[in-house]
Every structure is written in structure tokens, then in C-alpha cells.
Design an enzyme around this catalytic site. Sequence first.
Site, PDB file in Angstrom:
ATOM      1  N   LYS A   1       0.745  -1.216  -0.028  1.00 50.35           N
ATOM      2  CA  LYS A   1      -0.014  -0.040   0.099  1.00 50.35           C
ATOM      3  C   LYS A   1       0.931   1.303  -0.241  1.00 50.35           C
ATOM      4  O   LYS A   1       0.633   2.146  -0.862  1.00 50.35           O
ATOM      5  CB  LYS A   1      -0.797  -0.144   1.123  1.00 50.35           C
ATOM      6  CG  LYS A   1      -1.864   1.343   1.442  1.00 50.35           C
ATOM      7  CD  LYS A   1      -2.904   1.034   2.309  1.00 50.35           C
ATOM      8  CE  LYS A   1      -2.301   0.520   3.714  1.00 50.35           C
ATOM      9  NZ  LYS A   1      -1.952   1.510   4.514  1.00 50.35           N
TER      10      LYS A   1
ATOM     11  N   ARG B   1      -9.841   4.941   9.866  1.00 50.12           N
ATOM     12  CA  ARG B   1      -9.680   3.530  10.307  1.00 50.12           C
ATOM     13  C   ARG B   1     -10.851   2.965  11.173  1.00 50.12           C
ATOM     14  O   ARG B   1     -11.202   1.697  11.163  1.00 50.12           O
ATOM     15  CB  ARG B   1      -8.357   3.131  11.226  1.00 50.12           C
ATOM     16  CG  ARG B   1      -7.323   2.715  10.309  1.00 50.12           C
ATOM     17  CD  ARG B   1      -6.465   2.532  11.445  1.00 50.12           C
ATOM     18  NE  ARG B   1      -5.207   1.616  11.334  1.00 50.12           N
ATOM     19  CZ  ARG B   1      -3.915   2.099  10.904  1.00 50.12           C
ATOM     20  NH1 ARG B   1      -3.935   3.231  10.360  1.00 50.12           N
ATOM     21  NH2 ARG B   1      -2.933   1.464  10.615  1.00 50.12           N
TER      22      ARG B   1
ATOM     23  N   ARG C   1       9.472 -12.618   4.623  1.00 50.37           N
ATOM     24  CA  ARG C   1      10.227 -11.418   4.867  1.00 50.37           C
ATOM     25  C   ARG C   1      10.473 -11.432   6.371  1.00 50.37           C
ATOM     26  O   ARG C   1      11.770 -10.929   6.852  1.00 50.37           O
ATOM     27  CB  ARG C   1       9.229 -10.323   4.683  1.00 50.37           C
ATOM     28  CG  ARG C   1       9.843  -8.803   4.703  1.00 50.37           C
ATOM     29  CD  ARG C   1       8.788  -7.784   4.652  1.00 50.37           C
ATOM     30  NE  ARG C   1       7.771  -7.636   3.553  1.00 50.37           N
ATOM     31  CZ  ARG C   1       6.950  -6.807   3.208  1.00 50.37           C
ATOM     32  NH1 ARG C   1       6.509  -6.094   4.407  1.00 50.37           N
ATOM     33  NH2 ARG C   1       5.985  -6.664   2.271  1.00 50.37           N
TER      34      ARG C   1
ATOM     35  N   ARG D   1      12.685 -11.889  12.211  1.00 53.82           N
ATOM     36  CA  ARG D   1      11.715 -11.692  13.296  1.00 53.82           C
ATOM     37  C   ARG D   1      10.884 -13.032  13.250  1.00 53.82           C
ATOM     38  O   ARG D   1       9.846 -13.146  12.977  1.00 53.82           O
ATOM     39  CB  ARG D   1      10.688 -10.665  12.833  1.00 53.82           C
ATOM     40  CG  ARG D   1      11.365  -9.304  12.732  1.00 53.82           C
ATOM     41  CD  ARG D   1      10.432  -7.802  12.278  1.00 53.82           C
ATOM     42  NE  ARG D   1       9.230  -8.260  11.780  1.00 53.82           N
ATOM     43  CZ  ARG D   1       8.965  -7.560  10.594  1.00 53.82           C
ATOM     44  NH1 ARG D   1       9.731  -6.775   9.978  1.00 53.82           N
ATOM     45  NH2 ARG D   1       7.737  -7.801   9.737  1.00 53.82           N
TER      46      ARG D   1
ATOM     47  N   ARG E   1      -3.266 -11.131  11.810  1.00 53.57           N
ATOM     48  CA  ARG E   1      -3.330  -9.797  11.347  1.00 53.57           C
ATOM     49  C   ARG E   1      -4.103  -9.400  10.249  1.00 53.57           C
ATOM     50  O   ARG E   1      -4.741  -8.541  10.059  1.00 53.57           O
ATOM     51  CB  ARG E   1      -1.726  -9.580  11.225  1.00 53.57           C
ATOM     52  CG  ARG E   1      -1.464  -8.026  11.508  1.00 53.57           C
ATOM     53  CD  ARG E   1       0.070  -7.831  11.402  1.00 53.57           C
ATOM     54  NE  ARG E   1       0.782  -8.213  12.352  1.00 53.57           N
ATOM     55  CZ  ARG E   1       2.271  -9.060  12.191  1.00 53.57           C
ATOM     56  NH1 ARG E   1       2.691  -8.849  11.109  1.00 53.57           N
ATOM     57  NH2 ARG E   1       2.773  -9.332  13.083  1.00 53.57           N
TER      58      ARG E   1
HETATM   59  P1  AMP Z   1       0.326   2.113  10.509  1.00 53.01           P
HETATM   60  O1  AMP Z   1       1.494   2.331   9.931  1.00 53.01           O
HETATM   61  O2  AMP Z   1      -0.680   2.867   9.436  1.00 53.01           O
HETATM   62  O3  AMP Z   1       0.330   0.594  10.797  1.00 53.01           O
HETATM   63  O4  AMP Z   1       0.188   2.798  11.758  1.00 53.01           O
HETATM   64  C1  AMP Z   1       1.152   2.628  12.839  1.00 53.01           C
HETATM   65  C2  AMP Z   1       0.241   3.098  14.264  1.00 53.01           C
HETATM   66  O5  AMP Z   1       0.027   4.291  14.357  1.00 53.01           O
HETATM   67  C3  AMP Z   1      -1.080   2.103  14.412  1.00 53.01           C
HETATM   68  O6  AMP Z   1      -0.661   0.662  14.958  1.00 53.01           O
HETATM   69  C4  AMP Z   1      -1.701   3.062  15.318  1.00 53.01           C
HETATM   70  O7  AMP Z   1      -1.267   2.811  16.750  1.00 53.01           O
HETATM   71  C5  AMP Z   1      -1.429   4.307  14.876  1.00 53.01           C
HETATM   72  N1  AMP Z   1      -2.350   4.962  13.590  1.00 53.01           N
HETATM   73  C6  AMP Z   1      -2.162   5.296  12.419  1.00 53.01           C
HETATM   74  N2  AMP Z   1      -3.254   5.590  11.903  1.00 53.01           N
HETATM   75  C7  AMP Z   1      -4.163   5.494  12.840  1.00 53.01           C
HETATM   76  C8  AMP Z   1      -5.705   5.939  12.866  1.00 53.01           C
HETATM   77  N3  AMP Z   1      -6.115   6.141  11.762  1.00 53.01           N
HETATM   78  N4  AMP Z   1      -6.258   5.958  13.784  1.00 53.01           N
HETATM   79  C9  AMP Z   1      -5.597   5.614  15.094  1.00 53.01           C
HETATM   80  N5  AMP Z   1      -4.191   4.947  15.115  1.00 53.01           N
HETATM   81  C10 AMP Z   1      -3.770   5.270  14.199  1.00 53.01           C
END
Ligand code: AMP
Length: 187
Positions: free
Chosen positions: A13, A88, A127, A133, A144
Site C-alpha cells: 500500500k 480506520r 520477509r 523476526r 493480522r
Molecule cells: P500504520 O503504519 O498505518 O500501521 O500505523 C502505525 C500505528 O499508528 C498504528 O498501529 C496506530 O497505533 C497508529 N495509527 C495510525 N493511523 C491511525 C488511525 N487512523 N487511527 C488511530 N491510530 C492510528
Amino acid sequence: MRLVIMGPPGAGKGTQADGIASRLGIPHISTGDIFRANVAQGTALGIEAKRYMDAGEYVPDGVTNSMVRDRLNQADCKPGFLLDGYPRTLEQVGELDSMLNAGGAALDRALELTVDVDEVVTRLVKRAQEQGRADDTEDVIRRRLEVYAEQTAPLTALYAKRNVLSQVDGMGAVEEVTARLLKVLGV
Ligand code: AMP
């Protein structure tokens, strides 16, 4: 163009979002990246967000929504934007609606990258092994992907109802997927 991109872990993505945004001349806004940058810089926002991120939880809507609102108010978002990682939750969908409505605008399209689950699992297991990991087992990765599907379903259902959802096959070479995305956007 005002766009949202969604997709499960391993769908590529971020790469696609970068490509599409630069092609369209709009900023790629990843909430995860903004949070991580704030954590790295030790800002008040970063200190607050870190507590949740470390626990694998969502940052509370109040914090996240106002961060996105500030970002969308910046001048470079005038011609449009590509949001990645937001909204989200359904509450965030409503917040985004009101941010856009305030400027007399609406979301043009919500893109969702779809994947072949078995193929993505194989890719992510490989990966994880390469990166040492060991805790990222096949079961953890499958879980997940399930969590993503559960959490995203209400959002994609809503955007589908509004006729703004485009599901795009995310499998194949990067350029192939980019071409499919640009096609549904009509560019
Ligand atoms: P990501 O890289 O998009 O998986 O985001 C990493 C972390 O940032 C997530 O696990 C959340 O803790 C926080 N995060 C990112 N986007 C959001 C969102 N729209 N709402 C709440 N937490 C977010």
C-alpha cells in the site's frame, strides 16, 4: 482529487500510495508515518501516541482526528490528497466527512487493494524470516490479516454504499498494480 487508500498488511500500500500521489501531484498523507515522525522527534503528540502504538492499539480518535484536520488544512492539500491509514474507524469516516464538508468538498474515491491471502502470507513469512523476526509466525500473520478484514469491512461497506469504493487487485508487479489504480481513477 481527494482520495483514501486501504489495504491489508503486505499489499504494498505504501509503495502504491507514493506512486499514485506523485503521479497526481498531491501529498501522500500516512497517519502512521506522521505518528512515527512525531515519536522520533519527541514532540508532545509523539509522546502521547507512543503509549498506544507500543501497545499495538489505535491512537485515540481525538488526537488522530485533530492531527489529520491540521494536515488537511495545509496549503499543499488544496488540489487534493491521498490519505493512507485514515480513516480506520466509522467515527473517523464521519470526522473526515465533516472536514471535507467544511470546505464544500467530498471524497472522490476510496481505493482498496485486494490480495490473495495465501500468497501474502507466504510473502510475509519469508520477509519475517529474512529480517529475523521469529515471532512473526504464519499464525500471527494470518491473524493480522483477519483483524484488518474485520476492522475494514464496515468502512468499505459504507464507501461502497456511497458508490465511491474501488477495489483493485493488488497482486502482481508494482507497475501493474499502479496502472490498475490509475485506470480506476481515470488517469
Ligand atoms: P500504520 O503504519 O498505518 O500501521 O500505523 C502505525 C500505528 O499508528 C498504528 O498501529 C496506530 O497505533 C497508529 N495509527 C495510525 N493511523 C491511525 C488511525 N487512523 N487511527 C488511530 N491510530 C492510528
